[in-house]
Scaffold this motif. Structure first.
Motif, PDB file in Angstrom:
ATOM      1  N   ASN A   1      88.076  60.024  61.584  1.00 52.27           N
ATOM      2  CA  ASN A   1      88.996  59.219  62.387  1.00 52.27           C
ATOM      3  C   ASN A   1      89.027  57.780  61.870  1.00 52.27           C
ATOM      4  N   THR A   2      88.904  57.623  60.552  1.00 53.29           N
ATOM      5  CA  THR A   2      88.838  56.281  59.969  1.00 53.29           C
ATOM      6  C   THR A   2      90.147  55.509  60.087  1.00 53.29           C
ATOM      7  N   CYS A   3      91.254  56.186  60.332  1.00 57.64           N
ATOM      8  CA  CYS A   3      92.542  55.495  60.403  1.00 57.64           C
ATOM      9  C   CYS A   3      92.899  55.052  61.818  1.00 57.64           C
ATOM     10  N   GLY A   4      92.000  55.302  62.759  1.00 56.25           N
ATOM     11  CA  GLY A   4      92.247  54.847  64.129  1.00 56.25           C
ATOM     12  C   GLY A   4      93.492  55.445  64.745  1.00 56.25           C
ATOM     13  N   ASN A   5      94.429  54.576  65.166  1.00 54.67           N
ATOM     14  CA  ASN A   5      95.615  55.045  65.883  1.00 54.67           C
ATOM     15  C   ASN A   5      96.808  55.362  64.968  1.00 54.67           C
ATOM     16  N   VAL A   6      96.567  55.605  63.686  1.00 50.95           N
ATOM     17  CA  VAL A   6      97.643  55.970  62.756  1.00 50.95           C
ATOM     18  C   VAL A   6      97.961  57.458  62.927  1.00 50.95           C
ATOM     19  N   TYR A   7      99.254  57.768  63.058  1.00 51.65           N
ATOM     20  CA  TYR A   7      99.697  59.163  63.133  1.00 51.65           C
ATOM     21  C   TYR A   7      99.705  59.722  61.717  1.00 51.65           C
ATOM     22  N   LYS A   8      98.779  60.631  61.451  1.00 52.27           N
ATOM     23  CA  LYS A   8      98.567  61.148  60.101  1.00 52.27           C
ATOM     24  C   LYS A   8      99.256  62.493  59.898  1.00 52.27           C
ATOM     25  N   TYR A   9      99.294  62.898  58.637  1.00 50.80           N
ATOM     26  CA  TYR A   9      99.786  64.221  58.272  1.00 50.80           C
ATOM     27  C   TYR A   9      98.948  64.744  57.124  1.00 50.80           C
ATOM     28  N   LEU A  10      98.978  66.041  56.970  1.00 47.62           N
ATOM     29  CA  LEU A  10      98.270  66.719  55.884  1.00 47.62           C
ATOM     30  C   LEU A  10      99.286  67.142  54.852  1.00 47.62           C
ATOM     31  N   LYS A  11      99.028  66.792  53.609  1.00 42.34           N
ATOM     32  CA  LYS A  11      99.873  67.231  52.500  1.00 42.34           C
ATOM     33  C   LYS A  11      98.991  68.046  51.560  1.00 42.34           C
ATOM     34  N   VAL A  12      99.402  69.291  51.296  1.00 41.89           N
ATOM     35  CA  VAL A  12      98.633  70.186  50.427  1.00 41.89           C
ATOM     36  C   VAL A  12      99.507  70.626  49.259  1.00 41.89           C
ATOM     37  N   GLU A  13      99.011  70.398  48.061  1.00 41.56           N
ATOM     38  CA  GLU A  13      99.658  70.890  46.840  1.00 41.56           C
ATOM     39  C   GLU A  13      98.870  72.116  46.411  1.00 41.56           C
ATOM     40  N   HIS A  14      99.548  73.239  46.274  1.00 40.14           N
ATOM     41  CA  HIS A  14      98.853  74.462  45.876  1.00 40.14           C
ATOM     42  C   HIS A  14      99.773  75.340  45.044  1.00 40.14           C
ATOM     43  N   GLU A  15      99.174  76.330  44.432  1.00 40.85           N
ATOM     44  CA  GLU A  15      99.953  77.327  43.713  1.00 40.85           C
ATOM     45  C   GLU A  15      99.373  78.696  43.997  1.00 40.85           C
ATOM     46  N   CYS A  16     100.151  79.704  43.736  1.00 47.25           N
ATOM     47  CA  CYS A  16      99.720  81.088  43.897  1.00 47.25           C
ATOM     48  C   CYS A  16      99.409  81.641  42.506  1.00 47.25           C
ATOM     49  N   VAL A  17      98.202  82.170  42.355  1.00 48.25           N
ATOM     50  CA  VAL A  17      97.767  82.697  41.062  1.00 48.25           C
ATOM     51  C   VAL A  17      97.421  84.176  41.215  1.00 48.25           C
ATOM     52  N   PRO A  18      97.552  84.939  40.133  1.00 47.01           N
ATOM     53  CA  PRO A  18      97.232  86.368  40.207  1.00 47.01           C
ATOM     54  C   PRO A  18      95.785  86.599  40.646  1.00 47.01           C
ATOM     55  N   ASP A  19      95.578  87.619  41.443  1.00 47.46           N
ATOM     56  CA  ASP A  19      94.259  87.998  41.933  1.00 47.46           C
ATOM     57  C   ASP A  19      93.595  88.862  40.848  1.00 47.46           C
ATOM     58  N   SER A  20      93.063  88.209  39.827  1.00 44.07           N
ATOM     59  CA  SER A  20      92.486  88.932  38.692  1.00 44.07           C
ATOM     60  C   SER A  20      91.206  89.667  39.053  1.00 44.07           C
ATOM     61  N   ALA A  21      90.486  89.221  40.070  1.00 41.32           N
ATOM     62  CA  ALA A  21      89.235  89.882  40.465  1.00 41.32           C
ATOM     63  C   ALA A  21      89.504  91.272  41.022  1.00 41.32           C
ATOM     64  N   ASN A  22      90.672  91.469  41.634  1.00 40.81           N
ATOM     65  CA  ASN A  22      90.993  92.779  42.211  1.00 40.81           C
ATOM     66  C   ASN A  22      92.077  93.510  41.432  1.00 40.81           C
ATOM     67  N   ALA A  23      92.348  93.037  40.219  1.00 38.45           N
ATOM     68  CA  ALA A  23      93.360  93.703  39.387  1.00 38.45           C
ATOM     69  C   ALA A  23      92.800  95.029  38.872  1.00 38.45           C
ATOM     70  N   VAL A  24      93.671  95.991  38.733  1.00 38.81           N
ATOM     71  CA  VAL A  24      93.293  97.301  38.224  1.00 38.81           C
ATOM     72  C   VAL A  24      94.048  97.561  36.942  1.00 38.81           C
ATOM     73  N   ASP A  25      93.342  97.953  35.915  1.00 35.50           N
ATOM     74  CA  ASP A  25      93.979  98.277  34.639  1.00 35.50           C
ATOM     75  C   ASP A  25      94.516  99.704  34.729  1.00 35.50           C
ATOM     76  N   VAL A  26      95.809  99.841  34.898  1.00 30.85           N
ATOM     77  CA  VAL A  26      96.417 101.159  35.075  1.00 30.85           C
ATOM     78  C   VAL A  26      96.540 101.924  33.761  1.00 30.85           C
ATOM     79  N   LEU A  27      96.272 101.282  32.645  1.00 37.36           N
ATOM     80  CA  LEU A  27      96.389 101.949  31.351  1.00 37.36           C
ATOM     81  C   LEU A  27      95.112 102.689  30.966  1.00 37.36           C
ATOM     82  N   LYS A  28      94.015 102.484  31.704  1.00 40.62           N
ATOM     83  CA  LYS A  28      92.762 103.142  31.371  1.00 40.62           C
ATOM     84  C   LYS A  28      92.730 104.535  31.920  1.00 40.62           C
TER      85      LYS A  28
END
Length: 161
Positions: A134-161
């Protein structure tokens, strides 16, 4: 989506895209081979920033970040505070939009990553309680999030095997 919130894909100006598109199409006519064409198309899609997303959540509100199936959220940056007077301009009684203020950026990013990183979807609440700040006291704040969607490589399945 809440009326206070906006989503911005952060695309370059249309004229820049059209110029680059014309260049890429011209190069595709000159190149031989599939690999060169794929490289140029990837470059074109990179210019478009198809995965780059920006979400703003006004103080006291909540919203979801969501990626398509088989993709996960990768948080690029997060800001909790006020950088301008035009974003989330309707402050509740007792709060002001006139003063600019930023809170601890490392804490903000850590909290957002803890909630959303490597998830297919997550809910965020823009509040002092969530960010323990609460360091900004009575300032009306907002949240800004920059993100991207990346492939879920941990759960990827190699269908060619």
């Amino acid at each position: 989506m809440f009326s206070c919130c906006k989503r911005d894909a952060r695309l370059p100006a249309a004229s820049k895209i059209e110029k680059r598109r014309a260049h890429v199409l011209g190069q595709l006519n000159k190149v031989g081979g599939v690999h060169a064409a794929v490289d140029l198309l990837n470059e074109y899609h990179g210019l478009l920033g198809t995965n780059a997303q920006s979400t703003v959540i006004c103080g006291g509100e909540k919203n979801w970040l969501q990626c398509p199936q088989y993709e996960l959220i990768k948080v690029k940056a997060a800001f909790w505070g006020r950088e301008d007077q035009s974003t989330c301009p309707k402050a509740p009684a007792g709060l002001t939009t006139e003063r600019l203020c930023g809170t601890n950026p490392a804490n903000t990013t850590q909290k957002v990553k803890g909630q959303c990183e490597n998830e297919q979807a997550c809910e965020l609440v823009a509040s002092n309680i969530f960010f323990d700040d609460n360091t900004c006291g009575n300032v009306y704040k907002y949240l800004k999030v920059e993100h991207e969607c990346v492939p879920d490589s941990a759960n990827a399945v190699d269908v060619l095997k």
